[in-house]
Write an enzyme that holds these catalytic residues in place. Structure first.
Site, short mmCIF file in Angstrom:
data_model
loop_
_atom_site.label_atom_id
_atom_site.label_comp_id
_atom_site.label_asym_id
_atom_site.label_seq_id
_atom_site.Cartn_x
_atom_site.Cartn_y
_atom_site.Cartn_z
N ASP A 76 -8.28 4.26 0.24
CA ASP A 76 -7.99 4.33 -1.18
C ASP A 76 -8.02 2.90 -1.73
OD1 ASP A 76 -6.84 5.41 -3.70
OD2 ASP A 76 -5.08 4.26 -3.05
N GLU A 109 16.21 -13.10 0.76
CA GLU A 109 17.30 -13.70 1.50
C GLU A 109 16.77 -14.58 2.64
OE1 GLU A 109 20.83 -11.15 2.20
OE2 GLU A 109 19.61 -9.53 1.40
N ASP A 137 -6.58 1.65 -5.39
CA ASP A 137 -5.44 1.22 -6.20
C ASP A 137 -4.12 1.46 -5.48
OD1 ASP A 137 -7.08 0.50 -8.42
OD2 ASP A 137 -7.28 2.62 -8.89
#
Length: 396
Positions: free
Chosen positions: A28, A323, A30
């Site tokens: 695929d 983090e 997108d």
């Protein structure tokens, strides 16, 4: 152990790890290869403001993987826009088309395409977008068009995903049996279509915290960086080094802020948190997971670091967080100091843990991996990146 016994054990191992033997791959576009969703969201924010509305992303599950008309209808209805679907498309799509050339490849996309192409694995590219839009989107990505033996757009079939027709058309154009393909998809309509076509499907969900919805997929992974092609009988990647994957470096920085109050107190590992504000585009490009590289503190120096990007499922964060853990013992806090990061490599996807002890053990393992890897030449060179040496005074 005899050679016969060794062969038997090897066959047993292969049978346990091999999910299905395939010979071709259908990708695929997108949300799987390109960060289209991030671009669409940014343009939608600007577009619906004209009508006194604010895009909050609640329609994302309704538009990912859908045809342009279906996606437009969902936005018009849910936001109560004073437009018909056709009017929305006529105004919105020119804005979107202007940005096609700027859509970035998602992490791991170039690696995957180059790897499969280099090993002669037949590939097809499919999308519910029109064929002309597909051509425009991939034009600026070197080598992509030439790597695919077939490209099928939504306007070349009677029904787009979740109908299996687009995948069956790709298989026919490659003159291969549908059952011999592995599909890699980011959307639920795409997964549904692939399974209906009788193909194996690996899902790479583009929507945050939606992995549980992809139950019909044969495998669900966090990103293309985590794809293990050998599970499907395809040539394995051979580019991991010391448990790490080298990346094109990317940069992020800002003042150190107070985090969730659990780094030192709960985990025993001080973190140097950065605000995600201003980095929404960057966070949409990079999948959740554990990364590593170098950290520059404006008044102190340069240090090795490991960084978590994600939702920290053990603590069930409500927002995607950045983090970093600096691999150095500091005697005092440094809130407010400017922190610059050069992210050079990837270790693993974000996962949940059954206990706090298991989480802490994994963090220490990640830190050891990064500590060793950053001594390797391909990572060590980034220690001298000028971005790490810019002082707080110069930044301001």
């Amino acid at each position: 152990m005899s050679s016969k016994s060794t062969k038997i054990l090897l066959l047993m191992f292969v049978e346990r790890t091999l999910k299905k033997l395939v010979s071709g791959v259908i990708l695929d576009l997108d949300g799987t290869l390109l960060n289209t969703d991030g671009v669409v969201s940014e343009i939608l924010k600007a577009f619906i403001v004209k009508y006194g509305k604010q895009w909050d992303g609640r329609e994302a599950p309704k538009i990912v993987g859908k045809t342009p008309t279906e996606a437009a209808a969902a936005v018009v209805e849910d936001y109560g826009l004073p437009l018909s679907t056709d009017e929305f498309l006529s105004q919105f799509y020119p804005m979107l088309s202007d940005q096609w050339r700027n859509i970035k490849a998602l992490p791991g996309a170039n690696r995957l395409i180059n790897h499969l192409s280099g090993h002669g694995v037949p590939m097809a590219l499919v999308s519910n977008s029109s064929r002309s839009n597909i051509e425009t989107k991939i034009f600026h990505h070197q080598g992509w068009k030439e790597s695919f033996s077939a490209i099928v757009g939504g306007d070349e079939v009677k029904a787009g995903k979740p109908s299996p027709e687009i995948f069956l058309e790709a298989a026919e154009r490659l003159n291969m049996d549908p059952s011999s393909f592995l599909i890699i998809e980011d959307s639920i309509p795409g997964v549904t279509a692939g399974k209906a076509a009788g193909m194996a499907v690996v899902a790479v969900p583009s929507l945050a915290k939606q992995s549980h919805s992809y139950t019909s997929a044969d495998e669900v992974i966090t990103s293309l960086l985590d794809l293990q092609l050998e599970k499907w009988g395809l040539p394995a990647f051979q580019d991991r080094i010391e448990g790490t994957l080298s990346l094109e470096p990317w940069y992020i920085g800002g003042p150190v802020i107070k985090g969730f109050g659990r780094g030192s107190k709960v985990l025993g590992i001080p973190t140097a948190n950065l605000s995600p504000e201003g980095y929404s585009a960057l966070l949409s490009e990079h999948p959740t997971g554990v990364y590593f590289g170098w950290a520059g503190l404006s008044a102190r120096g340069v240090y090795k670091m490991v960084m978590s990007i994600g939702w920290n499922p053990y603590f069930n964060n409500t927002e995607k967080a950045i983090e970093p853990w600096l691999l150095h013992g500091f005697n005092e806090d440094f809130y407010g100091e400017e922190l610059h990061l050069v992210v050079a490599g990837y270790i693993r996807p974000e996962v949940n843990f059954s206990s706090l002890e298991a989480l802490i053990a994994k963090i220490h393992e990640d830190m050891k991996i990064a500590e060793r890897a950053l001594e390797l030449p391909q990572y060590l060179k980034y220690r001298d990146d000028p971005y790490l040496k810019i002082s707080l005074h110069q930044d301001n």
